[in-house]
Design a protein around this motif. Sequence first.
Motif, short mmCIF file in Angstrom:
data_model
loop_
_atom_site.label_atom_id
_atom_site.label_comp_id
_atom_site.label_asym_id
_atom_site.label_seq_id
_atom_site.Cartn_x
_atom_site.Cartn_y
_atom_site.Cartn_z
N VAL A 65 0.84 -1.20 0.00
CA VAL A 65 0.00 0.00 0.00
C VAL A 65 0.87 1.26 0.00
CG1 VAL A 65 -1.64 1.34 1.38
CG2 VAL A 65 -1.98 -1.12 1.07
N VAL A 66 1.92 1.25 0.83
CA VAL A 66 2.82 2.40 0.89
C VAL A 66 3.55 2.60 -0.44
CG1 VAL A 66 4.90 3.30 2.02
CG2 VAL A 66 3.08 2.27 3.38
N LEU A 67 4.03 1.50 -1.04
CA LEU A 67 4.69 1.60 -2.34
C LEU A 67 3.75 2.12 -3.42
CD1 LEU A 67 6.80 -1.68 -2.48
CD2 LEU A 67 7.68 0.65 -2.57
N ALA A 68 2.51 1.64 -3.41
CA ALA A 68 1.55 2.06 -4.43
C ALA A 68 1.19 3.53 -4.30
CB ALA A 68 0.29 1.21 -4.34
N ALA A 69 1.29 4.06 -3.10
CA ALA A 69 0.96 5.47 -2.90
C ALA A 69 1.99 6.39 -3.54
CB ALA A 69 0.86 5.76 -1.40
N SER A 70 3.22 5.90 -3.70
CA SER A 70 4.26 6.80 -4.21
C SER A 70 4.92 6.34 -5.50
CB SER A 70 5.35 6.96 -3.13
OG SER A 70 5.92 5.70 -2.84
N ASN A 71 4.51 5.19 -6.07
CA ASN A 71 5.13 4.67 -7.28
C ASN A 71 4.09 4.28 -8.32
OD1 ASN A 71 7.99 4.69 -6.48
ND2 ASN A 71 7.32 3.22 -4.93
N ASN A 72 4.59 3.76 -9.44
CA ASN A 72 3.73 3.31 -10.53
C ASN A 72 2.89 2.12 -10.06
OD1 ASN A 72 2.57 2.25 -12.82
ND2 ASN A 72 4.45 2.26 -14.03
N ILE A 73 1.59 2.27 -10.10
CA ILE A 73 0.69 1.25 -9.57
C ILE A 73 0.79 -0.06 -10.33
CG2 ILE A 73 -1.31 1.99 -10.92
CD1 ILE A 73 -3.00 1.35 -8.39
N TYR A 74 1.00 0.00 -11.66
CA TYR A 74 1.08 -1.22 -12.46
C TYR A 74 2.36 -2.00 -12.14
CZ TYR A 74 -2.79 0.95 -14.82
OH TYR A 74 -3.99 1.55 -15.09
N GLY A 75 3.44 -1.30 -11.91
CA GLY A 75 4.67 -1.96 -11.50
C GLY A 75 4.53 -2.63 -10.14
N ILE A 76 3.80 -1.98 -9.25
CA ILE A 76 3.57 -2.54 -7.91
C ILE A 76 2.70 -3.80 -8.02
CG2 ILE A 76 2.62 -2.12 -5.61
CD1 ILE A 76 5.15 -0.49 -6.35
N ILE A 77 1.68 -3.74 -8.86
CA ILE A 77 0.80 -4.91 -9.04
C ILE A 77 1.59 -6.09 -9.58
CG2 ILE A 77 -1.12 -5.84 -10.40
CD1 ILE A 77 -2.43 -3.06 -10.15
N VAL A 78 2.36 -5.87 -10.65
CA VAL A 78 3.13 -6.96 -11.27
C VAL A 78 4.19 -7.47 -10.30
CG1 VAL A 78 4.73 -7.54 -13.14
CG2 VAL A 78 2.68 -6.21 -13.63
N GLY A 79 4.91 -6.56 -9.65
CA GLY A 79 5.94 -6.98 -8.70
C GLY A 79 5.36 -7.74 -7.52
N GLY A 80 4.23 -7.28 -7.00
CA GLY A 80 3.58 -7.96 -5.89
C GLY A 80 3.09 -9.35 -6.27
N LEU A 81 2.50 -9.46 -7.46
CA LEU A 81 2.03 -10.76 -7.92
C LEU A 81 3.19 -11.73 -8.13
CD1 LEU A 81 -0.77 -9.74 -10.44
CD2 LEU A 81 -1.06 -10.93 -8.27
N LEU A 82 4.24 -11.27 -8.78
CA LEU A 82 5.40 -12.13 -9.02
C LEU A 82 6.07 -12.55 -7.72
CD1 LEU A 82 7.01 -10.45 -12.16
CD2 LEU A 82 5.81 -12.64 -12.04
N GLY A 83 6.22 -11.61 -6.79
CA GLY A 83 6.82 -11.94 -5.51
C GLY A 83 5.99 -12.94 -4.72
N HIS A 84 4.69 -12.74 -4.71
CA HIS A 84 3.81 -13.65 -3.99
C HIS A 84 3.79 -15.02 -4.66
CE1 HIS A 84 0.79 -14.50 -1.00
NE2 HIS A 84 0.08 -15.09 -1.93
N PHE A 85 3.77 -15.03 -5.99
CA PHE A 85 3.78 -16.28 -6.74
C PHE A 85 5.05 -17.08 -6.44
CE2 PHE A 85 5.14 -18.55 -10.61
CZ PHE A 85 4.07 -19.41 -10.76
N LEU A 86 6.20 -16.40 -6.45
CA LEU A 86 7.46 -17.08 -6.18
C LEU A 86 7.52 -17.61 -4.74
CD1 LEU A 86 10.31 -17.80 -7.19
CD2 LEU A 86 11.06 -15.58 -6.36
#
Length: 106
Positions: A65-86
């Motif tokens: 949530v903190v990252l999404a507030a200050s960065n590109n939301i699509y990058g946060i979504i993809v990074g979060g999904l990939l991290g959680h998947f791994l």
Amino acid sequence: EDKDRDTASTSVGAIEEGRSPLQIPLRNRIMKRLTLNNPILRVLLEAFTLTFLAEWGDRSQLATVVLAASNNIYGIIVGGLLGHFLCTGLAVVGGKLIAAKISIRT
């Protein structure tokens, strides 16, 4: 002959409603597969529920949530999904390897 009459009346009703008669049997087959008696669906539902409840409100979600507030939301979504998947994938594979070496009963 009753079955043919039933199918014909169902087909006529489907055509009147603007649906293809072929959609009715397909929909029925799909709905039968989506019941909770299907072991694959039960495992998916259980895994989703457990993961969702375990992750809700934890530190990684708050950090996202903190990252999404200050960065590109699509990058946060993809990074979060990939991290959680791994992370989840490693946990599943590790659990399977451990279960092969250790008896669950002990």
